[in-house]
Design an enzyme around this catalytic site. Structure first.
Site, PDB file in Angstrom:
ATOM      1  CB  THR A 403       3.514   4.642  -3.731  1.00  0.00           C
ATOM      2  OG1 THR A 403       2.189   4.224  -4.012  1.00  0.00           O
ATOM      3  CG2 THR A 403       3.690   6.054  -4.237  1.00  0.00           C
ATOM      4  CD  GLU A 423      -3.390   1.859  -5.682  1.00  0.00           C
ATOM      5  OE1 GLU A 423      -4.160   1.675  -4.747  1.00  0.00           O
ATOM      6  OE2 GLU A 423      -2.805   2.945  -5.822  1.00  0.00           O
ATOM      7  CB  SER A 466      -4.046   9.880  -4.893  1.00  0.00           C
ATOM      8  OG  SER A 466      -2.737   9.611  -4.425  1.00  0.00           O
ATOM      9  N   GLY A 487       3.447   4.360   0.746  1.00  0.00           N
ATOM     10  CA  GLY A 487       2.776   3.709   1.852  1.00  0.00           C
ATOM     11  C   GLY A 487       1.275   3.631   1.751  1.00  0.00           C
ATOM     12  N   GLY A 488       0.709   3.778   0.529  1.00  0.00           N
ATOM     13  CA  GLY A 488      -0.732   3.668   0.394  1.00  0.00           C
ATOM     14  C   GLY A 488      -1.442   4.673   1.268  1.00  0.00           C
TER      15      GLY A 488
END
Length: 593
Positions: A403, A423, A466, A487-488
């Site tokens: 991201t 993703e 998300s 950073g997920g």
């Protein structure tokens, strides 16, 4: 992170990149250089990448507003950060319209195809699900850009795509980050003919210092500008995407089990980007706006702030514990609001925050923390603090650099915070043949199950939950800060920690962004950067916290944030990372009034 170069005529291209000519000159004014902090007037931008920051700044200098520049910057990131962003991805924009004095959000999150079921991923190994057509969600970025420009911009999509087209045609210099991310994905990239021909020229990642060009993407952007979003959402480009999802271009002889996807052209036609009200919490006299579900960013950052506000003091121990509790509630209650009744108002309420704050004592609470009951009926603190919940806590699937985030403001005071993604780093690993763009793997953000009652199980048309958390903070009705990060699953804690650093610990915004990070997401151990562990590990371990290294890649790094702070007399400070992910780029329209 990079500087764009003009490839001289007569040089022979080699599968997407070429050796940089000695006399290569930067595209644009040539005045901007990569630096993590810039202050000035008339507008500002911060991204992870110098080329993208230049693209956004060029639109501001042409008279475009913050939304115009934001879309231009995002499109440029699709060229230079293609493993993190792109037109077949999605994201969330939090936007302040200064003329209307209104904060809004635009949801460009991908959706599941109508053939998707709650058990679609059950029994499939995560890595195998990622690198497949099954993981590809219906793209949201182009619809989001179109909606954003029509409602809040002043330029056409065709106009704002021009800087990205120029970068894709003329090329950018490969830096260490781009090389390393390509190398980390080389095994799966090599299994798709279209991906290997673009990103593994000669069978190897492009070397650092070479010039990478993507003429297919330049043509795709150009045609998108001419034909408009309908070209993707049901038109010829959309049909190419569907064909690729259904039959990925697997290399002959590859042994990887690549599943086909479920997307149909009708899914593309049905897609809509949605304008939603933002989340809003008051925190110590400030107003904090974020992204509502299906993102959990606004609700989880907001809840954690409210918990911290209810405590007598705020330190790193309290930050970690508030994060732990907010994540427990995120996992239990947050999903796509079209499918799940998210108790958002209660999650962000003072009463719920005070009840949750009761659980925070002088030592780290037992793992895992149980979700609370955001039911509107809240009791004072009990005399004893309960122990571990005994409930099962799903492990986060990822916490890497995937991201990207950008922030933009203009001379009129409009502000955009935009987090965009495909993703995983490298998405599904599948390039649409002849189009120069990677497909996303957004559907692996769903819970795989079996998990009865989980709010984030797949469903037809559903948007996966998300962690993206674009955030704008106001003081006395005026913007004070804008911040966000990639950073997920660590995005939420990165944004929260930057806010706590700035608002509670008295750091400047550059200090708050650069400070070492730790991420507690209701897991047994808290992931921490080495500098954080070195500086605070002994103190926190004595309080019962367990710190563990950030696995990466890149090892030891959490996030790559960008932010803005509005200073006195119309001056704005743009801030990017000084080192993480190779360092970012902050630019202003005019350093002097």
């Amino acid at each position: 992170m990079r500087s764009v170069v003009v490839a001289s005529l007569g040089l022979v291209t080699f599968a997407g990149f070429l050796a940089p000519p000695a006399h290569a000159a930067a595209v644009g004014s040539g005045a901007e250089v990569k630096r993590p902090v810039a202050e000035g007037y008339g507008g500002a931008v911060a991204t992870v990448d110098l080329d993208a920051s230049r693209a956004a700044l060029s639109v501001l200098r042409q008279g475009g507003n913050a939304m115009d520049a934001t879309v231009a910057g995002a499109a440029a990131l699709g060229v230079t950060e293609p493993y993190s962003a792109g037109l077949t991805g999605g994201g969330f924009i939090v936007y302040y319209d200064a003329r209307k004095r209104k904060v809004t959000t635009i949801d460009g999150r991908e959706t599941a195809p109508r053939a998707m079921t709650s058990t679609a991923f059950q029994g499939i190994p995560f890595d195998e699900a990622v690198t497949s057509g099954l993981s590809v969600g219906v793209p949201g970025s182009v619809a989001q850009w179109d909606t954003a420009l029509r409602r809040y911009g002043t330029m056409s999509l065709r106009q704002v795509l021009r800087p990205a087209i120029e970068i894709a045609e003329k090329g950018f210099v490969v830096d260490q980050t781009f090389h390393d991310q390509t190398e980390q994905n080389a095994g799966r990239f090599a299994d798709f003919t279209s991906t290997a021909s673009l990103y593994l020229p000669g069978g190897q990642p492009p070397p650092v210092g070479s010039v990478f060009r993507n003429p297919d993407l330049a043509r795709t952007y150009r045609e998108l500008g001419i034909r408009g979003p309908a070209w993707l959402y049901g038109g010829a480009f959309g049909r190419e995407i569907v064909a690729t999802v259904k039959k990925p271009p697997v290399r002959q002889g590859a042994t990887r089990n690549v599943r086909s996807g479920l997307m149909e052209v009708s899914d593309l036609r049905a897609y809509r980007a949605l304008e939603r009200p933002p989340t809003k919490v008051a925190y110590k006299g400030l107003d904090v706006y974020g992204m509502a579900p299906p993102s959990s960013g606004g609700s989880t950052v907001g809840e954690a702030l409210k918990i911290l506000e209810a405590l007598p003091k705020v330190g790193l121990h309290e930050y970690l514990e508030a994060s732990r509790l907010a994540y427990a509630d995120r996992n239990a209650y947050v999903g796509d609001p079209a499918y799940v009744d998210v108790p958002l108002e209660q999650l962000l309420s003072d009463g719920f925050a005070k009840e949750r704050a009761c659980l925070i004592g002088p030592r780290a609470m037992a793992h895992p923390a149980a979700p609370g009951s955001p039911d509107g009926s809240y009791a004072p603190c009990p005399s004893a603090t309960p122990g571990a919940s005994g409930v099962s806590v799903p492990e986060e699937k990822k916490d890497g650099p995937e991201t990207t985030h950008l922030v933009v403001t203009d001379r009129w005071g409009d502000v955009a915070a935009y987090t965009i993604t495909i993703e995983q780093t490298g998405g599904s690993g599948i390039v649409v043949p002849g189009r120069g763009v990677l497909l996303n793997n957004e559907l692996t953000d769903f819970t795989f199950g079996p998990a009865p009652g989980d709010p984030n199980l797949p469903a037809p048309g559903k948007r996966p939950r998300s962690s993206m958390a674009p955030t704008i903070v106001f003081k006395d009705g005026r913007p004070l800060l804008a911040v966000g990060s990639p950073g997920g699953s660590t995005i939420i804690t990165t944004v929260l920690q930057i806010l706590v650093n700035r608002l509670d610990f008295g750091m400047s915004l550059p200090e708050a962004v650069a400070a070492p990070r730790a991420s507690q997401r209701n897991t047994a151990a808290t992931q921490a950067e080495p500098a954080f562990t070195e500086r605070y590990g002994a103190e926190l371990t004595a309080l019962g916290h367990t710190l563990t290294d950030v696995p990466g890649p890149p090892k030891g790094e959490i996030g790559a944030a960008t932010g803005l702070e509005f200073l006195r007399n119309g001056r704005v400070q743009a801030v990017a990372e000084p080192a993480r992910r190779g360092g970012g780029s902050a630019l202003v329209v005019d350093p002097r009034r």
